[in-house]
Design a protein around this motif. Structure first.
Motif, PDB file in Angstrom:
ATOM      1  N   HIS A   1     -38.975 -19.963   2.502  1.00  0.00           N
ATOM      2  CA  HIS A   1     -38.190 -18.844   3.042  1.00  0.00           C
ATOM      3  C   HIS A   1     -39.087 -17.832   3.753  1.00  0.00           C
ATOM      4  O   HIS A   1     -38.699 -17.264   4.778  1.00  0.00           O
ATOM      5  CB  HIS A   1     -37.424 -18.152   1.919  1.00  0.00           C
ATOM      6  CG  HIS A   1     -36.660 -16.946   2.366  1.00  0.00           C
ATOM      7  ND1 HIS A   1     -35.569 -17.016   3.211  1.00  0.00           N
ATOM      8  CD2 HIS A   1     -36.858 -15.621   2.118  1.00  0.00           C
ATOM      9  CE1 HIS A   1     -35.109 -15.803   3.448  1.00  0.00           C
ATOM     10  NE2 HIS A   1     -35.883 -14.939   2.800  1.00  0.00           N
ATOM     11  N   GLN A   2     -40.289 -17.617   3.230  1.00  0.00           N
ATOM     12  CA  GLN A   2     -41.212 -16.691   3.896  1.00  0.00           C
ATOM     13  C   GLN A   2     -41.624 -17.204   5.269  1.00  0.00           C
ATOM     14  O   GLN A   2     -41.784 -16.429   6.212  1.00  0.00           O
ATOM     15  CB  GLN A   2     -42.447 -16.470   3.012  1.00  0.00           C
ATOM     16  CG  GLN A   2     -42.162 -15.645   1.766  1.00  0.00           C
ATOM     17  CD  GLN A   2     -43.354 -15.584   0.829  1.00  0.00           C
ATOM     18  OE1 GLN A   2     -44.354 -16.290   1.012  1.00  0.00           O
ATOM     19  NE2 GLN A   2     -43.260 -14.742  -0.198  1.00  0.00           N
ATOM     20  N   GLN A   3     -41.783 -18.531   5.395  1.00  0.00           N
ATOM     21  CA  GLN A   3     -42.164 -19.119   6.681  1.00  0.00           C
ATOM     22  C   GLN A   3     -40.986 -19.193   7.643  1.00  0.00           C
ATOM     23  O   GLN A   3     -41.166 -19.023   8.845  1.00  0.00           O
ATOM     24  CB  GLN A   3     -42.726 -20.527   6.459  1.00  0.00           C
ATOM     25  CG  GLN A   3     -44.033 -20.580   5.683  1.00  0.00           C
ATOM     26  CD  GLN A   3     -44.515 -22.004   5.507  1.00  0.00           C
ATOM     27  OE1 GLN A   3     -44.533 -22.800   6.446  1.00  0.00           O
ATOM     28  NE2 GLN A   3     -44.921 -22.346   4.294  1.00  0.00           N
ATOM     29  N   TYR A   4     -39.793 -19.454   7.100  1.00  0.00           N
ATOM     30  CA  TYR A   4     -38.604 -19.644   7.949  1.00  0.00           C
ATOM     31  C   TYR A   4     -37.449 -18.813   7.385  1.00  0.00           C
ATOM     32  O   TYR A   4     -36.508 -19.335   6.804  1.00  0.00           O
ATOM     33  CB  TYR A   4     -38.223 -21.126   8.003  1.00  0.00           C
ATOM     34  CG  TYR A   4     -39.358 -21.995   8.496  1.00  0.00           C
ATOM     35  CD1 TYR A   4     -39.678 -22.068   9.854  1.00  0.00           C
ATOM     36  CD2 TYR A   4     -40.142 -22.739   7.603  1.00  0.00           C
ATOM     37  CE1 TYR A   4     -40.727 -22.841  10.305  1.00  0.00           C
ATOM     38  CE2 TYR A   4     -41.192 -23.518   8.047  1.00  0.00           C
ATOM     39  CZ  TYR A   4     -41.477 -23.567   9.405  1.00  0.00           C
ATOM     40  OH  TYR A   4     -42.522 -24.343   9.846  1.00  0.00           O
ATOM     41  N   PRO A   5     -37.529 -17.501   7.566  1.00  0.00           N
ATOM     42  CA  PRO A   5     -36.540 -16.607   6.937  1.00  0.00           C
ATOM     43  C   PRO A   5     -35.125 -16.750   7.484  1.00  0.00           C
ATOM     44  O   PRO A   5     -34.179 -16.262   6.857  1.00  0.00           O
ATOM     45  CB  PRO A   5     -37.111 -15.211   7.236  1.00  0.00           C
ATOM     46  CG  PRO A   5     -37.961 -15.401   8.445  1.00  0.00           C
ATOM     47  CD  PRO A   5     -38.555 -16.757   8.318  1.00  0.00           C
ATOM     48  N   GLU A   6     -34.960 -17.402   8.635  1.00  0.00           N
ATOM     49  CA  GLU A   6     -33.625 -17.525   9.220  1.00  0.00           C
ATOM     50  C   GLU A   6     -32.942 -18.840   8.864  1.00  0.00           C
ATOM     51  O   GLU A   6     -31.886 -19.154   9.399  1.00  0.00           O
ATOM     52  CB  GLU A   6     -33.705 -17.363  10.741  1.00  0.00           C
ATOM     53  CG  GLU A   6     -34.208 -15.985  11.164  1.00  0.00           C
ATOM     54  CD  GLU A   6     -34.130 -15.780  12.663  1.00  0.00           C
ATOM     55  OE1 GLU A   6     -33.020 -15.869  13.209  1.00  0.00           O
ATOM     56  OE2 GLU A   6     -35.185 -15.552  13.270  1.00  0.00           O
ATOM     57  N   ILE A   7     -33.548 -19.630   7.976  1.00  0.00           N
ATOM     58  CA  ILE A   7     -32.913 -20.853   7.486  1.00  0.00           C
ATOM     59  C   ILE A   7     -32.337 -20.583   6.100  1.00  0.00           C
ATOM     60  O   ILE A   7     -33.051 -20.153   5.192  1.00  0.00           O
ATOM     61  CB  ILE A   7     -33.907 -22.032   7.419  1.00  0.00           C
ATOM     62  CG1 ILE A   7     -34.409 -22.381   8.829  1.00  0.00           C
ATOM     63  CG2 ILE A   7     -33.236 -23.251   6.792  1.00  0.00           C
ATOM     64  CD1 ILE A   7     -35.421 -23.518   8.847  1.00  0.00           C
ATOM     65  N   ASP A   8     -31.051 -20.826   5.952  1.00  0.00           N
ATOM     66  CA  ASP A   8     -30.357 -20.672   4.671  1.00  0.00           C
ATOM     67  C   ASP A   8     -30.262 -22.048   4.015  1.00  0.00           C
ATOM     68  O   ASP A   8     -29.521 -22.918   4.477  1.00  0.00           O
ATOM     69  CB  ASP A   8     -28.959 -20.096   4.916  1.00  0.00           C
ATOM     70  CG  ASP A   8     -28.128 -20.008   3.644  1.00  0.00           C
ATOM     71  OD1 ASP A   8     -28.710 -20.078   2.549  1.00  0.00           O
ATOM     72  OD2 ASP A   8     -26.896 -19.875   3.756  1.00  0.00           O
ATOM     73  N   VAL A   9     -31.037 -22.257   2.941  1.00  0.00           N
ATOM     74  CA  VAL A   9     -31.114 -23.573   2.302  1.00  0.00           C
ATOM     75  C   VAL A   9     -30.084 -23.670   1.181  1.00  0.00           C
ATOM     76  O   VAL A   9     -30.078 -22.862   0.257  1.00  0.00           O
ATOM     77  CB  VAL A   9     -32.521 -23.836   1.736  1.00  0.00           C
ATOM     78  CG1 VAL A   9     -32.603 -25.251   1.166  1.00  0.00           C
ATOM     79  CG2 VAL A   9     -33.581 -23.650   2.818  1.00  0.00           C
ATOM     80  N   MET A  10     -29.219 -24.685   1.279  1.00  0.00           N
ATOM     81  CA  MET A  10     -28.263 -24.996   0.220  1.00  0.00           C
ATOM     82  C   MET A  10     -28.780 -26.244  -0.501  1.00  0.00           C
ATOM     83  O   MET A  10     -28.856 -27.319   0.091  1.00  0.00           O
ATOM     84  CB  MET A  10     -26.867 -25.256   0.790  1.00  0.00           C
ATOM     85  CG  MET A  10     -26.230 -24.076   1.465  1.00  0.00           C
ATOM     86  SD  MET A  10     -24.589 -24.500   2.130  1.00  0.00           S
ATOM     87  CE  MET A  10     -23.702 -24.911   0.625  1.00  0.00           C
ATOM     88  N   ILE A  11     -29.144 -26.097  -1.778  1.00  0.00           N
ATOM     89  CA  ILE A  11     -29.752 -27.189  -2.536  1.00  0.00           C
ATOM     90  C   ILE A  11     -28.749 -27.746  -3.537  1.00  0.00           C
ATOM     91  O   ILE A  11     -28.259 -27.031  -4.403  1.00  0.00           O
ATOM     92  CB  ILE A  11     -31.016 -26.713  -3.271  1.00  0.00           C
ATOM     93  CG1 ILE A  11     -32.066 -26.226  -2.268  1.00  0.00           C
ATOM     94  CG2 ILE A  11     -31.592 -27.830  -4.135  1.00  0.00           C
ATOM     95  CD1 ILE A  11     -33.325 -25.673  -2.913  1.00  0.00           C
ATOM     96  N   GLY A  12     -28.456 -29.029  -3.398  1.00  0.00           N
ATOM     97  CA  GLY A  12     -27.622 -29.725  -4.378  1.00  0.00           C
ATOM     98  C   GLY A  12     -28.504 -30.534  -5.302  1.00  0.00           C
ATOM     99  O   GLY A  12     -29.410 -31.239  -4.844  1.00  0.00           O
ATOM    100  N   LEU A  13     -28.277 -30.433  -6.602  1.00  0.00           N
ATOM    101  CA  LEU A  13     -29.058 -31.172  -7.593  1.00  0.00           C
ATOM    102  C   LEU A  13     -28.155 -32.221  -8.234  1.00  0.00           C
ATOM    103  O   LEU A  13     -27.169 -31.887  -8.884  1.00  0.00           O
ATOM    104  CB  LEU A  13     -29.603 -30.235  -8.665  1.00  0.00           C
ATOM    105  CG  LEU A  13     -30.497 -29.086  -8.183  1.00  0.00           C
ATOM    106  CD1 LEU A  13     -30.928 -28.227  -9.359  1.00  0.00           C
ATOM    107  CD2 LEU A  13     -31.710 -29.613  -7.439  1.00  0.00           C
ATOM    108  N   SER A  14     -28.494 -33.488  -8.041  1.00  0.00           N
ATOM    109  CA  SER A  14     -27.689 -34.551  -8.639  1.00  0.00           C
ATOM    110  C   SER A  14     -28.467 -35.854  -8.609  1.00  0.00           C
ATOM    111  O   SER A  14     -29.370 -36.039  -7.798  1.00  0.00           O
ATOM    112  CB  SER A  14     -26.364 -34.732  -7.887  1.00  0.00           C
ATOM    113  OG  SER A  14     -26.584 -35.282  -6.602  1.00  0.00           O
TER     114      SER A  14
END
Length: 334
Positions: free
Chosen positions: A115-128
């Motif tokens: 996030h510090q490197q790419y603050p304009e990317i919103d990461v949605m993480i699915g765990l499965s």
């Protein structure tokens, strides 16, 4: 009517085979998606989709339009990506899916760095641990373990997972520690079965280039990585987790490694994405970051390197060379 927007909506509806799923992945109201398709059909003067209560079917005109729309959108995205510079950072929502253990223990603790490197990317993480249909579910990239075979998806090798054969001290006190592969006849295992196939994953051992698979009797089988480790800690049998999942338990003595001369072969870790789409800048930078993260992550190092890194912070283990493969759903413990 915005024709490019209509093309994107149409392609997403076809990929998801659902107006409501397409609306969810696009972040639009369902009524807006329906209206966009209706207006597109009216503008073209043809029917693109045949709608039934259970599914959507492309008409002949719809199939021809889909092919052209995919080509135009891919060329447009590729053109736009050539103008991405350091001053114009990748942006947008990035949906990724990964095995729960890798997400919780390796990626999420370091995601703030991305996030510090790419603050304009919103990461949605699915765990499965279940198989993911990237197209149907609108997922940009998945992380998968194990050997990958032919399919419509492409994978980049980003690392490797070391495995160990271990058991609790209580189990070993009751049954004894196996000294050879032949001794496994007198033991039981915690078995892992795939969510998709229901097939039990055999134990696997390697020594001097020789690999042996051993089917094991069990008193319990699970299809979840956390449950797999818990069963091993409770003394329900031998098991073969990723070393990074049980490293604290090995150090504390809650688990003990056995058959050290016949350790399981490492499992490749791959980032997987659809091959019929241009690799977007946000996916590319995320995968590049994963390669760098897995290179320096102490939990993914071999035994000697991992212990020394944890003690000294020294990072001297080379990363696996990136490879391109095609992907299949694999039943792996992670």
């Amino acid at each position: 009517m915005d024709k490019l927007h209509a093309m994107r909506v149409f392609v997403r509806v076809v990929e998801a085979n659902s107006f409501s799923k397409a609306a969810d992945t696009l972040g639009l109201p369902r009524a807006s998606v329906t209206t966009t398709i209706q207006n597109l059909e009216a503008s073209l003067g043809v029917r693109l989709l045949q709608r039934t209560t259970r599914r959507l079917n492309l008409t002949l005109d719809g199939a021809a339009y889909l092919e052209g729309a995919n080509r135009i959108l891919s060329e447009l995205e590729e053109l736009e990506s050539t103008f991405t510079t350091a001053s114009k950072m990748p942006r947008g929502r990035l949906r990724v899916d990964m095995p729960g253990a890798i997400g919780r223990l390796v990626i999420i603790p370091s995601i703030h760095e991305f996030h510090q490197q790419y603050p304009e990317i919103d990461v949605m993480i699915g765990l499965s641990d279940r198989p993911i249909d990237l197209i149907q579910e609108g997922v940009d990239c998945v992380i998968r373990l194990g050997r990958l075979e032919d399919s419509s998806l492409v994978a980049r090798r980003i690392g490797a997972m070391q495995q160990v054969t271990c058991a609790s001290p209580e189990y070993l006190a009751a049954r004894g520690a196996p000294q050879t592969i032949a001794d496994l006849e007198n033991h039981v295992a915690v078995n892992y079965f795939g969510s998709r196939t229901g097939r039990t994953v055999n134990m696997c051992f390697q020594s001097d280039g020789e690999t042996i698979e051993v089917p094991m009797k069990s008193v319990v089988s699970v299809n979840d990585a956390d449950a797999y480790v818990t069963c091993g800690l409770e003394g329900l049998g031998l098991f073969q987790p990723g070393r990074f999942m049980v490293l604290p338990h090995l150090r504390s003595g809650a688990l003990r490694e056995v058959l050290r001369d016949w350790r399981p072969p490492p499992k490749p870790i791959s980032a997987v994405y659809p091959q019929n789409r241009h690799l977007s800048p946000k996916v590319r930078v995320f995968v590049d970051w994963l390669v760098e993260l897995f290179e320096r992550c102490p939990l993914l190092q071999g035994e000697d390197e991992g212990d020394e890194v944890c003690a000294t912070g020294r990072l001297d283990r080379p990363a696996p060379a990136p490879e391109l493969e095609t992907e299949t759903t694999c039943d792996c413990v992670a």
